[in-house]
Design a protein around this motif. Structure first.
Motif, PDB file in Angstrom:
ATOM      1  N   LYS A 257       0.859  -1.188   0.000  1.00 21.76           N
ATOM      2  CA  LYS A 257       0.000   0.000   0.000  1.00 21.76           C
ATOM      3  C   LYS A 257       0.876   1.211   0.000  1.00 21.76           C
ATOM      4  CE  LYS A 257      -3.418   2.234  -0.455  1.00 21.76           C
ATOM      5  NZ  LYS A 257      -2.599   3.166  -1.125  1.00 21.76           N
ATOM      6  N   TYR A 261       1.102   6.637  -3.941  1.00 22.31           N
ATOM      7  CA  TYR A 261       1.645   5.650  -4.874  1.00 22.31           C
ATOM      8  C   TYR A 261       3.082   5.227  -4.574  1.00 22.31           C
ATOM      9  CZ  TYR A 261      -2.486   5.911  -7.864  1.00 22.31           C
ATOM     10  OH  TYR A 261      -3.775   5.833  -8.350  1.00 22.31           O
ATOM     11  N   ILE A 303       0.348  -4.247  -9.405  1.00 27.12           N
ATOM     12  CA  ILE A 303       0.825  -2.880  -9.652  1.00 27.12           C
ATOM     13  C   ILE A 303       2.217  -2.805 -10.253  1.00 27.12           C
ATOM     14  CG2 ILE A 303      -0.666  -1.919  -7.848  1.00 27.12           C
ATOM     15  CD1 ILE A 303       1.891  -1.398  -6.214  1.00 27.12           C
ATOM     16  N   GLY A 335      -3.995  -4.444 -13.990  1.00 28.52           N
ATOM     17  CA  GLY A 335      -2.537  -4.394 -14.091  1.00 28.52           C
ATOM     18  C   GLY A 335      -2.048  -5.119 -15.326  1.00 28.52           C
ATOM     19  N   ASP A 408      -5.788   7.224 -12.829  1.00 32.88           N
ATOM     20  CA  ASP A 408      -4.821   7.668 -11.808  1.00 32.88           C
ATOM     21  C   ASP A 408      -4.522   9.151 -12.013  1.00 32.88           C
ATOM     22  OD1 ASP A 408      -4.423   5.006 -10.771  1.00 32.88           O
ATOM     23  OD2 ASP A 408      -3.222   4.575 -12.546  1.00 32.88           O
ATOM     24  N   GLY A 453       1.421   3.727 -13.221  1.00 30.73           N
ATOM     25  CA  GLY A 453       1.321   3.895 -11.778  1.00 30.73           C
ATOM     26  C   GLY A 453       1.700   5.287 -11.325  1.00 30.73           C
TER      27      GLY A 453
END
Ligand code: 1PR
Length: 560
Positions: A257, A261, A303, A335, A408, A453
């Protein structure tokens, strides 16, 4: 002889197989037309698209044998597309259905609601003329079942009296009523997914499969009843638990987590290994915990996959497979869903990557970076679709509802909104003069899309992206926020409102949840359909039950 399942080829059927295994039912797959003679009970599941289902049945020579099986009087249970194929036709395309229920499948109108109808809703049973014959199809009138579809059999006894005598239960979405289950003779069918409907759905499946064969037959037509829409539907707001998965420095897949990011531990007195990938647990165990705690959906995001070929990523596929065997609510996998080339030079279209995830048990796939590139191409082509993007290809094979686009975005602040001359004037959000956050006070900002990401910003706004992917066929939008991710400061309500008013598809708010009250805020102050959190659930700071209790106390409808 025995229970057979029918897969038309792109029907995303693994969830049903997993449910039946967990209930202890043995089954075989229909491989060719001859297998229909061996089947004494048939279940036809399918999230998907009517056109590709009918096309798949014809291509495999199964269309007419399926019709003959049903007409022979042997027990049939159709789920979602397995229900819709029973009808004459569908607004989804020109193909003819099996024509067993004499009316068409139509599209929901989207003037008063998001389409697809996605989430947990009730199924209001119509009293049976012969209650004994219905024992194996008893719906729990208080339970919520999981729906995901844009097309339905609208409940209209005046226009289609014969067809409406098949109605076994009715559900309301927006101001429209539709047949949520159908029953007559040897046929039972549900528009919702019992295999994805938690305990209530598993019980329905199990009861039907355990009835002696004679009980599945000869159900009389239901009485025609008049029903009128209530002032509001009962579709619940969904709570989604999300797990960001990546390999740690030892090569194990862990749930991690980030804060905005960044998933690596920062130096500090309590941190043994600054710079290590933060490890918050094992994905399969956490998924099982969230299912048990009442999560309405789960999401696994690989990710780091944008750096690798996902089809080489067998550990991730194994995680998906194991998770899907233990959870019976919808599972989204994201992903690395994009066209790619294996190290040996073999091209892998995105739809093949998605197919691998679906076979492993995913119900939806989530696309991030590739959706941004697709919308950039769409914009360059003057908003003319060419059918080549991952979103288009997966939506056309598996249905729009199977494609989520994960955005994102990052805020780009503008010092003086009055003199801003950039392209996003109409999308600027203006901070209140007394905003608690000093960055917002008296300033304005727009939301910029990123890829990989959050590592690379693109010249594309969230509104352009959301509207572009809706045009390409995405069925849901997951709105993250790099500014809020992992901060616990609450969802970015301005961002969520901006996306909600730009599109018709359902929207999931993500990033920033720190308390149960933040969920109340996002549902009370925006029209968003679902809200997602990660960190607070992983660290057990706030439980899913606590979130749902807070929502209920505030009059927001949720599944218990
Ligand atoms: O670009 O198609 O390969 O997809 C990559 C996917 O991985 C995207 O969905 C992207 O959001 C996600 N992703 C990539 N890098 C990161 C990262 O953290 N370094 N995850 C990442 C970030 C945010 C959510 C998070 C919410 C809620 N995604 O996953 O769960 O912000 O968190 P919170 O409740 O703790 O605030 P592609």
């Amino acid at each position: 002889m025995g229970l057979f399942l029918l897969d038309y080829g792109a029907g995303n059927v693994q969830s049903l197989a997993n449910s039946l295994k967990s209930l202890g039912h043995e089954f075989e797959w229909i491989k060719d037309a001859a297998d229909f003679h061996k089947a004494t009970t048939l279940v036809f599941p399918g999230v998907g698209a009517f056109e590709s289902a009918i096309g798949g049945l014809h291509a495999r020579g199964l269309f007419e044998p399926l019709r003959q099986y049903i007409l022979s009087g042997k027990p049939y249970f159709g789920i979602c597309i397995g229900m819709q194929v029973l009808f004459q036709s569908s607004a989804e395309g020109p193909s003819k259905g099996l024509g067993i229920i004499p009316c068409p499948i139509e599209r929901f109108t989207d003037d008063d609601k998001a389409v697809p109808h996605m989430g947990w809703n009730v199924a209001d049973p119509i009293a049976s003329a012969s209650p004994a014959a219905d024992a194996s199809e008893e719906l729990d009138a208080a339970a919520y079942y999981y729906f995901v579809h844009s097309y339905c059999a609208k409940y209209n006894p005046e226009a289609h009296p014969a067809a409406m005598r098949w109605a076994h239960s009715i559900t309301q979405y927006g101001h429209e009523l539709f047949m949520s289950s159908a029953r007559q003779g040897n046929v039972f069918a549900t528009q919702f997914h019992p295999e994805k409907s938690g305990k209530a759905g598993l019980k329905l499946l199990d009861d039907w499969l355990r009835q002696p064969e004679s009980a599945h037959t000869h159900a009389p037509p239901a009485p025609l009843v008049a029903r009128f829409p209530a002032p509001a539907h009962r579709l619940t707001k969904r709570i989604v638990a999300c797990m960001d998965v990546r390999a740690n420095d030892q090569g194990d897949l862990v749930v991690t987590k980030g804060d905005q990011y960044d998933v690596r531990e920062k130096a500090g007195p309590a941190v043994a290994a600054a710079g290590a990938v933060r490890n918050l647990g094992k994905p399969v165990a956490l998924a099982a915990r969230y299912f048990a705690e009442g999560a309405d959906e789960l999401c696994l995001l690989n990710i780091t996959s944008f750096r690798h070929s996902p089809l080489q990523d067998q550990p991730m596929l194994a995680v998906v497979r194991a998770a899907a065997e233990t959870i019976f609510v919808p599972l989204t996998i994201g992903g690395g869903i994009k066209d790619s080339v294996d190290p040996d030079g073999t091209p892998r279209p995105a739809v093949e990557v998605a197919a691998a995830y679906f076979r492993a048990g995913a119900d939806k796939v989530s696309i991030g970076s590739d959706a941004v590139f697709a919308v950039e191409r769409l914009r360059a082509a003057g908003y003319v679709r060419d059918g080549t993007s991952a979103v288009e290809q997966i939506a056309s094979a598996y249905g729009n509802q199977a494609v989520v686009v994960s955005i994102d975005p990052r805020r780009v602040y503008v010092d003086d909104a009055a003199t801003y001359t950039g392209p996003y004037t109409a999308e600027l959000v203006h901070g209140a003069p007394d905003a608690a956050d000093e960055r917002e006070r008296g300033r304005a900002w727009w939301y910029q899309c990123t890829v990989s990401g959050g590592r690379e910003a693109r010249e594309l706004s969230v509104v352009e992206l959301a509207q572009g992917v809706e045009m390409l066929g995405a069925g849901e939008i997951l709105v993250n926020s790099i500014d809020r991710d992992g901060t616990g400061r609450g969802f970015d309500l301005d961002l969520v409102r901006l996306i909600k008013r730009s599109v018709k598809v359902p929207v999931v708010a993500s990033s920033g949840a720190g308390t149960a009250a933040h969920f109340v805020d996002v549902f009370a102050q925006t029209d968003v359909e679902a809200a997602l959190a990660a960190g607070i659930f992983h660290r057990e700071e706030v439980g899913i039950e606590e979130v749902k209790s807070a929502l209920k106390e505030n009059g927001i409808n949720v599944r218990a």
